[in-house]
Design a protein around this motif. Structure first.
Motif, mmCIF file in Angstrom:
data_model
loop_
_atom_site.group_PDB
_atom_site.id
_atom_site.type_symbol
_atom_site.label_atom_id
_atom_site.label_comp_id
_atom_site.label_asym_id
_atom_site.label_seq_id
_atom_site.Cartn_x
_atom_site.Cartn_y
_atom_site.Cartn_z
ATOM 1 N N THR A 51 -6.793 13.573 3.798
ATOM 2 C CA THR A 51 -7.522 12.887 2.732
ATOM 3 C C THR A 51 -7.990 11.517 3.204
ATOM 4 O O THR A 51 -7.187 10.695 3.648
ATOM 5 N N SER A 52 -9.310 11.265 3.077
ATOM 6 C CA SER A 52 -9.886 10.040 3.620
ATOM 7 C C SER A 52 -10.521 9.159 2.546
ATOM 8 O O SER A 52 -10.051 8.060 2.285
ATOM 9 N N PHE A 53 -11.585 9.616 1.883
ATOM 10 C CA PHE A 53 -12.268 8.752 0.920
ATOM 11 C C PHE A 53 -13.190 9.566 0.019
ATOM 12 O O PHE A 53 -13.452 10.752 0.253
ATOM 13 N N GLY A 54 -13.708 8.907 -1.007
ATOM 14 C CA GLY A 54 -14.732 9.462 -1.880
ATOM 15 C C GLY A 54 -15.686 8.358 -2.272
ATOM 16 O O GLY A 54 -15.331 7.176 -2.240
ATOM 17 N N THR A 55 -16.898 8.700 -2.637
ATOM 18 C CA THR A 55 -17.902 7.696 -2.991
ATOM 19 C C THR A 55 -18.168 7.638 -4.489
ATOM 20 O O THR A 55 -19.051 6.913 -4.933
ATOM 21 N N SER A 56 -17.405 8.394 -5.279
ATOM 22 C CA SER A 56 -17.551 8.392 -6.738
ATOM 23 C C SER A 56 -16.166 8.314 -7.365
ATOM 24 O O SER A 56 -15.144 8.384 -6.674
ATOM 25 N N ASP A 57 -16.116 8.163 -8.689
ATOM 26 C CA ASP A 57 -14.836 8.201 -9.381
ATOM 27 C C ASP A 57 -14.171 9.557 -9.169
ATOM 28 O O ASP A 57 -14.839 10.588 -9.049
ATOM 29 N N CYS A 58 -12.855 9.554 -9.155
ATOM 30 C CA CYS A 58 -12.101 10.779 -8.909
ATOM 31 C C CYS A 58 -12.422 11.834 -9.964
ATOM 32 O O CYS A 58 -12.450 11.544 -11.161
ATOM 33 N N ALA A 59 -12.656 13.067 -9.498
ATOM 34 C CA ALA A 59 -12.917 14.222 -10.361
ATOM 35 C C ALA A 59 -14.162 14.049 -11.228
ATOM 36 O O ALA A 59 -14.313 14.722 -12.242
ATOM 37 N N GLU A 60 -15.059 13.171 -10.823
ATOM 38 C CA GLU A 60 -16.326 13.028 -11.538
ATOM 39 C C GLU A 60 -17.193 14.254 -11.270
ATOM 40 O O GLU A 60 -17.241 14.768 -10.153
ATOM 41 N N ALA A 61 -17.875 14.738 -12.298
ATOM 42 C CA ALA A 61 -18.728 15.918 -12.133
ATOM 43 C C ALA A 61 -19.760 15.678 -11.035
ATOM 44 O O ALA A 61 -20.446 14.658 -11.024
ATOM 45 N N THR A 116 -1.178 10.725 9.279
ATOM 46 C CA THR A 116 -1.746 10.138 8.071
ATOM 47 C C THR A 116 -3.153 9.629 8.368
ATOM 48 O O THR A 116 -3.744 9.970 9.398
ATOM 49 N N ALA A 117 -3.700 8.814 7.468
ATOM 50 C CA ALA A 117 -5.051 8.271 7.632
ATOM 51 C C ALA A 117 -4.991 6.876 8.245
ATOM 52 O O ALA A 117 -4.129 6.066 7.898
ATOM 53 N N ALA A 118 -5.931 6.584 9.138
ATOM 54 C CA ALA A 118 -5.965 5.274 9.795
ATOM 55 C C ALA A 118 -6.244 4.149 8.810
ATOM 56 O O ALA A 118 -5.724 3.034 8.956
ATOM 57 N N HIS A 119 -7.052 4.416 7.778
ATOM 58 C CA HIS A 119 -7.414 3.328 6.866
ATOM 59 C C HIS A 119 -6.232 2.846 6.034
ATOM 60 O O HIS A 119 -6.317 1.792 5.395
ATOM 61 N N CYS A 120 -5.127 3.588 6.049
ATOM 62 C CA CYS A 120 -3.915 3.114 5.373
ATOM 63 C C CYS A 120 -3.407 1.811 5.982
ATOM 64 O O CYS A 120 -2.667 1.065 5.335
ATOM 65 N N THR A 164 -8.814 14.535 -5.282
ATOM 66 C CA THR A 164 -7.910 13.558 -4.688
ATOM 67 C C THR A 164 -8.416 12.164 -5.014
ATOM 68 O O THR A 164 -9.592 11.970 -5.323
ATOM 69 N N CYS A 165 -7.496 11.169 -4.944
ATOM 70 C CA CYS A 165 -7.852 9.777 -5.204
ATOM 71 C C CYS A 165 -7.180 8.882 -4.167
ATOM 72 O O CYS A 165 -6.556 9.367 -3.228
ATOM 73 N N ALA A 166 -7.288 7.567 -4.371
ATOM 74 C CA ALA A 166 -6.886 6.601 -3.346
ATOM 75 C C ALA A 166 -5.436 6.749 -2.894
ATOM 76 O O ALA A 166 -5.139 6.660 -1.718
ATOM 77 N N GLY A 167 -4.507 6.952 -3.801
ATOM 78 C CA GLY A 167 -3.104 7.054 -3.424
ATOM 79 C C GLY A 167 -2.774 8.291 -2.618
ATOM 80 O O GLY A 167 -1.701 8.390 -2.022
ATOM 81 N N ASP A 168 -3.707 9.247 -2.593
ATOM 82 C CA ASP A 168 -3.511 10.467 -1.813
ATOM 83 C C ASP A 168 -3.917 10.294 -0.356
ATOM 84 O O ASP A 168 -3.757 11.221 0.444
ATOM 85 N N SER A 169 -4.463 9.139 0.000
ATOM 86 C CA SER A 169 -4.934 8.911 1.361
ATOM 87 C C SER A 169 -3.876 9.299 2.383
ATOM 88 O O SER A 169 -2.705 8.938 2.256
ATOM 89 N N GLY A 221 0.819 -1.198 0.000
ATOM 90 C CA GLY A 221 0.000 0.000 0.000
ATOM 91 C C GLY A 221 0.855 1.250 0.000
ATOM 92 O O GLY A 221 1.938 1.277 0.587
ATOM 93 N N LEU A 222 0.372 2.277 -0.679
ATOM 94 C CA LEU A 222 1.035 3.574 -0.691
ATOM 95 C C LEU A 222 0.091 4.620 -0.121
ATOM 96 O O LEU A 222 -1.080 4.674 -0.491
ATOM 97 N N CYS A 223 0.594 5.431 0.781
ATOM 98 C CA CYS A 223 -0.179 6.534 1.334
ATOM 99 C C CYS A 223 0.713 7.763 1.447
ATOM 100 O O CYS A 223 1.934 7.686 1.281
ATOM 101 N N THR A 224 0.092 8.878 1.739
ATOM 102 C CA THR A 224 0.793 10.135 1.951
ATOM 103 C C THR A 224 0.700 10.486 3.429
ATOM 104 O O THR A 224 -0.221 10.052 4.117
#
Length: 289
Positions: free
Chosen positions: A247-257, A66-70, A222-227, A52-55
């Motif tokens: 940065t934690s999560f999103g419920t749609s594709d990254c940068a989706e309108a 960082t984020a716990a879910h990492c 932001t997207c998954a690797g930015d967690s 896994g990769l996180c920031t």
């Protein structure tokens, strides 16, 4: 357990076609000034073919935030203890690390995950963790963020930063990236989510931001690797990075309108973080990587 993981192998895997993590969408090179405040975390597990990769951000000479879910394991639903976790602090170009023995990572001596974080649950409440490094970051390299209790005005542009690829099915980037996003009121973002999901979102735990051009256009996100990376503003008066989100999560594709990205509200946890640095906190589950 450091010897069980090859740093060179993991970095080669990161740059290969077989390994793809998402990253800042619509951003640009973050530069060395911001890069000194951030770290890339590499997290591996012995029982799974998974890295896994996180920031993370630097908050003290031996501490990263960082984020716990990492640290939720390959499935994202368990409290799995990594075989090894290490960080590259202030190194913004991953290609320079390949076969370069002069770049020595910082190994995680301890990982502290907030006790209120529950792996695998919707909403990622209390999605915050701290990493205690094996050694002090040298003064000439050290650059810490300021954890800010105050939010910028809603609707204003703030910044997000992280590592990964340039988006879904996009070419991989090898440098730290940053992008502007717009901070939005909690109520506005909750209304955009599915009714089932809304009950898991809490004002005390969550912040939200959206793409520039929202809601009709998606251009930055932001997207998954930015967690684990920061939601922040640059204070021109003090020349400090002021972080108020993770940065934690999103419920749609990254940068989706029309999509919304969610961040951990740092102000809720500042006291817990500072007490833990002083070794005077009982709200963290700690383990050795």
């Amino acid at each position: 357990m450091h010897a069980s993981v090859s740093v060179v192998f993991v970095l080669a895997l990161y740059l290969s076609e077989a390994f793809c993590q998402s990253r800042i969408v619509g951003g640009k090179d973050a530069g060395t000034f911001l890069g000194r405040h951030l770290a890339q975390l590499v997290i591996s597990y012995e029982d799974a073919d998974y890295v896994g990769l996180c920031t993370a951000t630097v908050i003290a000479p031996r501490w990263l935030l960082t984020a716990a879910h990492c640290f939720s394991g390959p499935s994202g639903s368990t409290s799995a203890i990594p075989a090894a976790t290490y960080a590259f602090v202030g190194e913004t170009d991953a290609t320079l690390r390949i076969d370069n023995t002069d770049i020595e990572p910082y190994w995680a001596k301890q990982i502290h995950v907030h006790k209120n974080f529950k792996p695998g649950t919707a909403g990622h409440r209390s999605d915050i963790a701290m990493v205690y490094l094996d050694r002090v970051i040298p003064p000439q390299q050290l650059a810490t963020v300021v954890l800010d209790k105050n939010l910028p005005p809603f609707g204003s542009a703030v910044m997000a930063a992280g590592y990964g690829t340039l988006g879904k099915n996009a070419a991989k980037a090898t440098i730290l990236m940053k992008a502007p996003v717009l901070l939005k009121p909690f109520s506005v973002c909750v209304d955009r989510e599915h009714p089932f999901f809304r009950k898991y979102l809490k004002l005390w735990s969550h912040l939200c931001a959206v793409s520039v051009g929202w809601p009709t256009r998606g251009s930055t996100d932001t997207c998954a690797g930015d967690s684990g990376g920061p939601l922040f503003k640059f204070d021109r008066d003090t020349r400090r990075i002021r972080q108020f989100g993770i940065t934690s999560f999103g419920t749609s594709d990254c940068a989706e309108a029309g999509s919304v990205s969610w961040y951990t509200r740092v102000s809720t946890f500042i006291g817990d973080v500072h007490r833990n640095i002083r070794r005077n906190s009982t709200v963290w589950n700690s383990f050795t990587s």
